[in-house]
Design a protein around this motif. Structure first.
Motif, PDB file in Angstrom:
ATOM      1  N   ALA A   6       0.840  -1.196   0.000  1.00 51.44           N
ATOM      2  CA  ALA A   6       0.000   0.000   0.000  1.00 51.44           C
ATOM      3  C   ALA A   6       0.876   1.246   0.000  1.00 51.44           C
ATOM      4  CB  ALA A   6      -0.905  -0.001   1.232  1.00 51.44           C
ATOM      5  N   PRO A   7       0.443   2.305  -0.683  1.00 52.20           N
ATOM      6  CA  PRO A   7       1.197   3.563  -0.614  1.00 52.20           C
ATOM      7  C   PRO A   7       1.294   4.027   0.838  1.00 52.20           C
ATOM      8  CG  PRO A   7      -0.533   3.683  -2.280  1.00 52.20           C
ATOM      9  CD  PRO A   7      -0.751   2.412  -1.505  1.00 52.20           C
ATOM     10  N   ASN A   8       2.429   4.604   1.208  1.00 56.04           N
ATOM     11  CA  ASN A   8       2.567   5.073   2.593  1.00 56.04           C
ATOM     12  C   ASN A   8       2.206   6.548   2.737  1.00 56.04           C
ATOM     13  OD1 ASN A   8       4.847   6.183   1.454  1.00 56.04           O
ATOM     14  ND2 ASN A   8       6.248   5.492   3.048  1.00 56.04           N
ATOM     15  N   THR A   9       1.733   7.148   1.667  1.00 54.81           N
ATOM     16  CA  THR A   9       1.179   8.498   1.725  1.00 54.81           C
ATOM     17  C   THR A   9      -0.092   8.509   0.894  1.00 54.81           C
ATOM     18  OG1 THR A   9       2.342   9.327  -0.231  1.00 54.81           O
ATOM     19  CG2 THR A   9       3.480   9.562   1.889  1.00 54.81           C
ATOM     20  N   GLU A  10      -0.911   9.495   1.121  1.00 54.51           N
ATOM     21  CA  GLU A  10      -2.195   9.572   0.416  1.00 54.51           C
ATOM     22  C   GLU A  10      -2.026   9.682  -1.093  1.00 54.51           C
ATOM     23  OE1 GLU A  10      -5.880  12.623   0.460  1.00 54.51           O
ATOM     24  OE2 GLU A  10      -5.188  11.920   2.419  1.00 54.51           O
ATOM     25  N   THR A  11      -0.977  10.345  -1.549  1.00 52.27           N
ATOM     26  CA  THR A  11      -0.795  10.554  -2.977  1.00 52.27           C
ATOM     27  C   THR A  11       0.352   9.744  -3.571  1.00 52.27           C
ATOM     28  OG1 THR A  11       0.638  12.443  -2.545  1.00 52.27           O
ATOM     29  CG2 THR A  11      -1.709  12.900  -2.866  1.00 52.27           C
ATOM     30  N   GLY A  12       1.064   8.994  -2.742  1.00 52.95           N
ATOM     31  CA  GLY A  12       2.224   8.259  -3.229  1.00 52.95           C
ATOM     32  C   GLY A  12       1.854   7.035  -4.037  1.00 52.95           C
ATOM     33  N   PRO A  13       2.777   6.559  -4.855  1.00 56.00           N
ATOM     34  CA  PRO A  13       2.510   5.345  -5.620  1.00 56.00           C
ATOM     35  C   PRO A  13       2.611   4.097  -4.743  1.00 56.00           C
ATOM     36  CG  PRO A  13       4.741   6.099  -6.040  1.00 56.00           C
ATOM     37  CD  PRO A  13       4.084   7.123  -5.156  1.00 56.00           C
ATOM     38  N   ALA A  14       1.955   3.041  -5.176  1.00 50.37           N
ATOM     39  CA  ALA A  14       2.110   1.732  -4.541  1.00 50.37           C
ATOM     40  C   ALA A  14       3.466   1.169  -4.963  1.00 50.37           C
ATOM     41  CB  ALA A  14       0.982   0.806  -4.975  1.00 50.37           C
ATOM     42  N   LEU A  15       3.939   0.175  -4.243  1.00 51.30           N
ATOM     43  CA  LEU A  15       5.183  -0.492  -4.593  1.00 51.30           C
ATOM     44  C   LEU A  15       4.871  -1.949  -4.890  1.00 51.30           C
ATOM     45  CD1 LEU A  15       8.274  -0.218  -4.876  1.00 51.30           C
ATOM     46  CD2 LEU A  15       8.451  -0.900  -2.483  1.00 51.30           C
ATOM     47  N   GLY A  16       5.199  -2.388  -6.092  1.00 55.19           N
ATOM     48  CA  GLY A  16       5.007  -3.774  -6.488  1.00 55.19           C
ATOM     49  C   GLY A  16       6.304  -4.546  -6.330  1.00 55.19           C
ATOM     50  N   ILE A  17       6.196  -5.767  -5.859  1.00 56.47           N
ATOM     51  CA  ILE A  17       7.345  -6.668  -5.736  1.00 56.47           C
ATOM     52  C   ILE A  17       7.014  -7.877  -6.603  1.00 56.47           C
ATOM     53  CG2 ILE A  17       8.803  -7.981  -4.163  1.00 56.47           C
ATOM     54  CD1 ILE A  17       8.791  -5.008  -3.462  1.00 56.47           C
ATOM     55  N   GLN A  18       7.780  -8.076  -7.657  1.00 56.85           N
ATOM     56  CA  GLN A  18       7.465  -9.110  -8.652  1.00 56.85           C
ATOM     57  C   GLN A  18       8.590 -10.127  -8.735  1.00 56.85           C
ATOM     58  OE1 GLN A  18       5.615  -8.196 -12.640  1.00 56.85           O
ATOM     59  NE2 GLN A  18       7.771  -8.306 -13.218  1.00 56.85           N
ATOM     60  N   GLN A  19       8.269 -11.381  -8.472  1.00 53.25           N
ATOM     61  CA  GLN A  19       9.265 -12.438  -8.544  1.00 53.25           C
ATOM     62  C   GLN A  19       9.501 -12.808 -10.000  1.00 53.25           C
ATOM     63  OE1 GLN A  19       9.146 -15.140  -5.322  1.00 53.25           O
ATOM     64  NE2 GLN A  19       9.742 -16.872  -6.588  1.00 53.25           N
ATOM     65  N   VAL A  20      10.775 -12.842 -10.402  1.00 55.65           N
ATOM     66  CA  VAL A  20      11.159 -13.183 -11.768  1.00 55.65           C
ATOM     67  C   VAL A  20      12.216 -14.274 -11.728  1.00 55.65           C
ATOM     68  CG1 VAL A  20      10.595 -10.892 -12.691  1.00 55.65           C
ATOM     69  CG2 VAL A  20      12.892 -11.342 -11.834  1.00 55.65           C
ATOM     70  N   PRO A  21      12.330 -15.065 -12.794  1.00 53.37           N
ATOM     71  CA  PRO A  21      13.301 -16.167 -12.779  1.00 53.37           C
ATOM     72  C   PRO A  21      14.754 -15.708 -12.857  1.00 53.37           C
ATOM     73  CG  PRO A  21      12.142 -16.099 -14.877  1.00 53.37           C
ATOM     74  CD  PRO A  21      11.502 -15.068 -13.983  1.00 53.37           C
ATOM     75  N   ASP A  22      15.022 -14.581 -13.504  1.00 56.26           N
ATOM     76  CA  ASP A  22      16.398 -14.119 -13.672  1.00 56.26           C
ATOM     77  C   ASP A  22      16.520 -12.674 -13.219  1.00 56.26           C
ATOM     78  OD1 ASP A  22      17.284 -16.517 -14.970  1.00 56.26           O
ATOM     79  OD2 ASP A  22      16.269 -15.816 -16.790  1.00 56.26           O
ATOM     80  N   ALA A  23      17.455 -12.430 -12.337  1.00 55.81           N
ATOM     81  CA  ALA A  23      17.703 -11.055 -11.897  1.00 55.81           C
ATOM     82  C   ALA A  23      18.386 -10.283 -13.021  1.00 55.81           C
ATOM     83  CB  ALA A  23      18.586 -11.061 -10.657  1.00 55.81           C
ATOM     84  N   THR A  24      18.087  -9.003 -13.123  1.00 57.94           N
ATOM     85  CA  THR A  24      18.742  -8.150 -14.105  1.00 57.94           C
ATOM     86  C   THR A  24      20.145  -7.835 -13.596  1.00 57.94           C
ATOM     87  OG1 THR A  24      16.613  -7.189 -14.675  1.00 57.94           O
ATOM     88  CG2 THR A  24      18.568  -5.965 -15.343  1.00 57.94           C
ATOM     89  N   PRO A  25      21.169  -8.103 -14.401  1.00 54.48           N
ATOM     90  CA  PRO A  25      22.531  -7.821 -13.922  1.00 54.48           C
ATOM     91  C   PRO A  25      22.828  -6.323 -13.915  1.00 54.48           C
ATOM     92  CG  PRO A  25      22.579  -8.615 -16.178  1.00 54.48           C
ATOM     93  CD  PRO A  25      21.144  -8.685 -15.724  1.00 54.48           C
ATOM     94  N   GLY A  26      23.735  -5.917 -13.030  1.00 57.22           N
ATOM     95  CA  GLY A  26      24.170  -4.528 -12.992  1.00 57.22           C
ATOM     96  C   GLY A  26      23.240  -3.634 -12.190  1.00 57.22           C
ATOM     97  N   LYS A  27      23.515  -2.343 -12.241  1.00 55.61           N
ATOM     98  CA  LYS A  27      22.745  -1.349 -11.494  1.00 55.61           C
ATOM     99  C   LYS A  27      21.355  -1.201 -12.109  1.00 55.61           C
ATOM    100  CE  LYS A  27      22.878   3.480 -10.024  1.00 55.61           C
ATOM    101  NZ  LYS A  27      21.494   3.736 -10.311  1.00 55.61           N
ATOM    102  N   ASN A  28      20.349  -1.097 -11.228  1.00 57.06           N
ATOM    103  CA  ASN A  28      18.994  -0.875 -11.725  1.00 57.06           C
ATOM    104  C   ASN A  28      18.924   0.481 -12.433  1.00 57.06           C
ATOM    105  OD1 ASN A  28      19.445  -0.389  -8.835  1.00 57.06           O
ATOM    106  ND2 ASN A  28      17.436   0.559  -8.812  1.00 57.06           N
ATOM    107  N   ARG A  29      18.141   0.551 -13.506  1.00 52.07           N
ATOM    108  CA  ARG A  29      18.074   1.770 -14.301  1.00 52.07           C
ATOM    109  C   ARG A  29      17.039   2.754 -13.781  1.00 52.07           C
ATOM    110  NH1 ARG A  29      18.705   0.753 -20.518  1.00 52.07           N
ATOM    111  NH2 ARG A  29      18.487   3.000 -20.309  1.00 52.07           N
ATOM    112  N   VAL A  30      16.140   2.306 -12.959  1.00 49.59           N
ATOM    113  CA  VAL A  30      15.155   3.183 -12.332  1.00 49.59           C
ATOM    114  C   VAL A  30      15.279   2.998 -10.828  1.00 49.59           C
ATOM    115  CG1 VAL A  30      12.703   3.678 -12.037  1.00 49.59           C
ATOM    116  CG2 VAL A  30      13.568   3.019 -14.286  1.00 49.59           C
TER     117      VAL A  30
END
Length: 119
Positions: free
Chosen positions: A41-65
């Motif tokens: 759930a968003p922790n502020t009234e206007t903030g975005p939700a946070l999704g956690i998605q399980q994937v088979p392969d992690a993206t290598p290197g630094k996250n781009r976002v």
């Protein structure tokens, strides 16, 4: 109508473990749990939700976002997040803002800044 950001989603190899970290870090709760896809759930009234998605392969290197947060006491917040399982990666500054780069337990980087702080 302009585009709005309703949710930011993080890919992970272990959705449950990462959801536990982020619910504690953000002081929020799980809004929906579909096993391999969990929405916090968003922790502020206007903030975005946070999704956690399980994937088979992690993206290598630094996250781009990543997300930035601002707090009144950066050092105290960094200490709290490290205690929860984050790792401090570095500290940066520009005039009027200092921020710490941290990585969550999966290595996803995010920033915690304190406006008005100087190094």
């Amino acid at each position: 109508m302009p585009l709005t950001i309703d949710m930011i989603t993080i890919d992970t190899g272990d959705a449950r473990k990462l959801a536990e970290f982020w619910t504690a870090a953000l002081g929020t709760e799980i809004q929906n749990d579909w096993g391999e896809f969990i929405v916090l759930a968003p922790n502020t009234e206007t903030g975005p939700a946070l999704g956690i998605q399980q994937v088979p392969d992690a993206t290598p290197g630094k996250n781009r976002v990543h997300f930035d947060s601002h707090v009144p006491d950066r050092l105290a917040e960094v200490a709290r997040l490290v205690e929860l399982g984050a790792t401090e990666v570095g500290v940066h500054s520009v005039p009027g803002l200092v921020w710490s780069v941290l990585a969550d337990p999966d290595g996803n980087q995010f920033c915690v800044g304190q406006p008005g702080e100087e190094l």
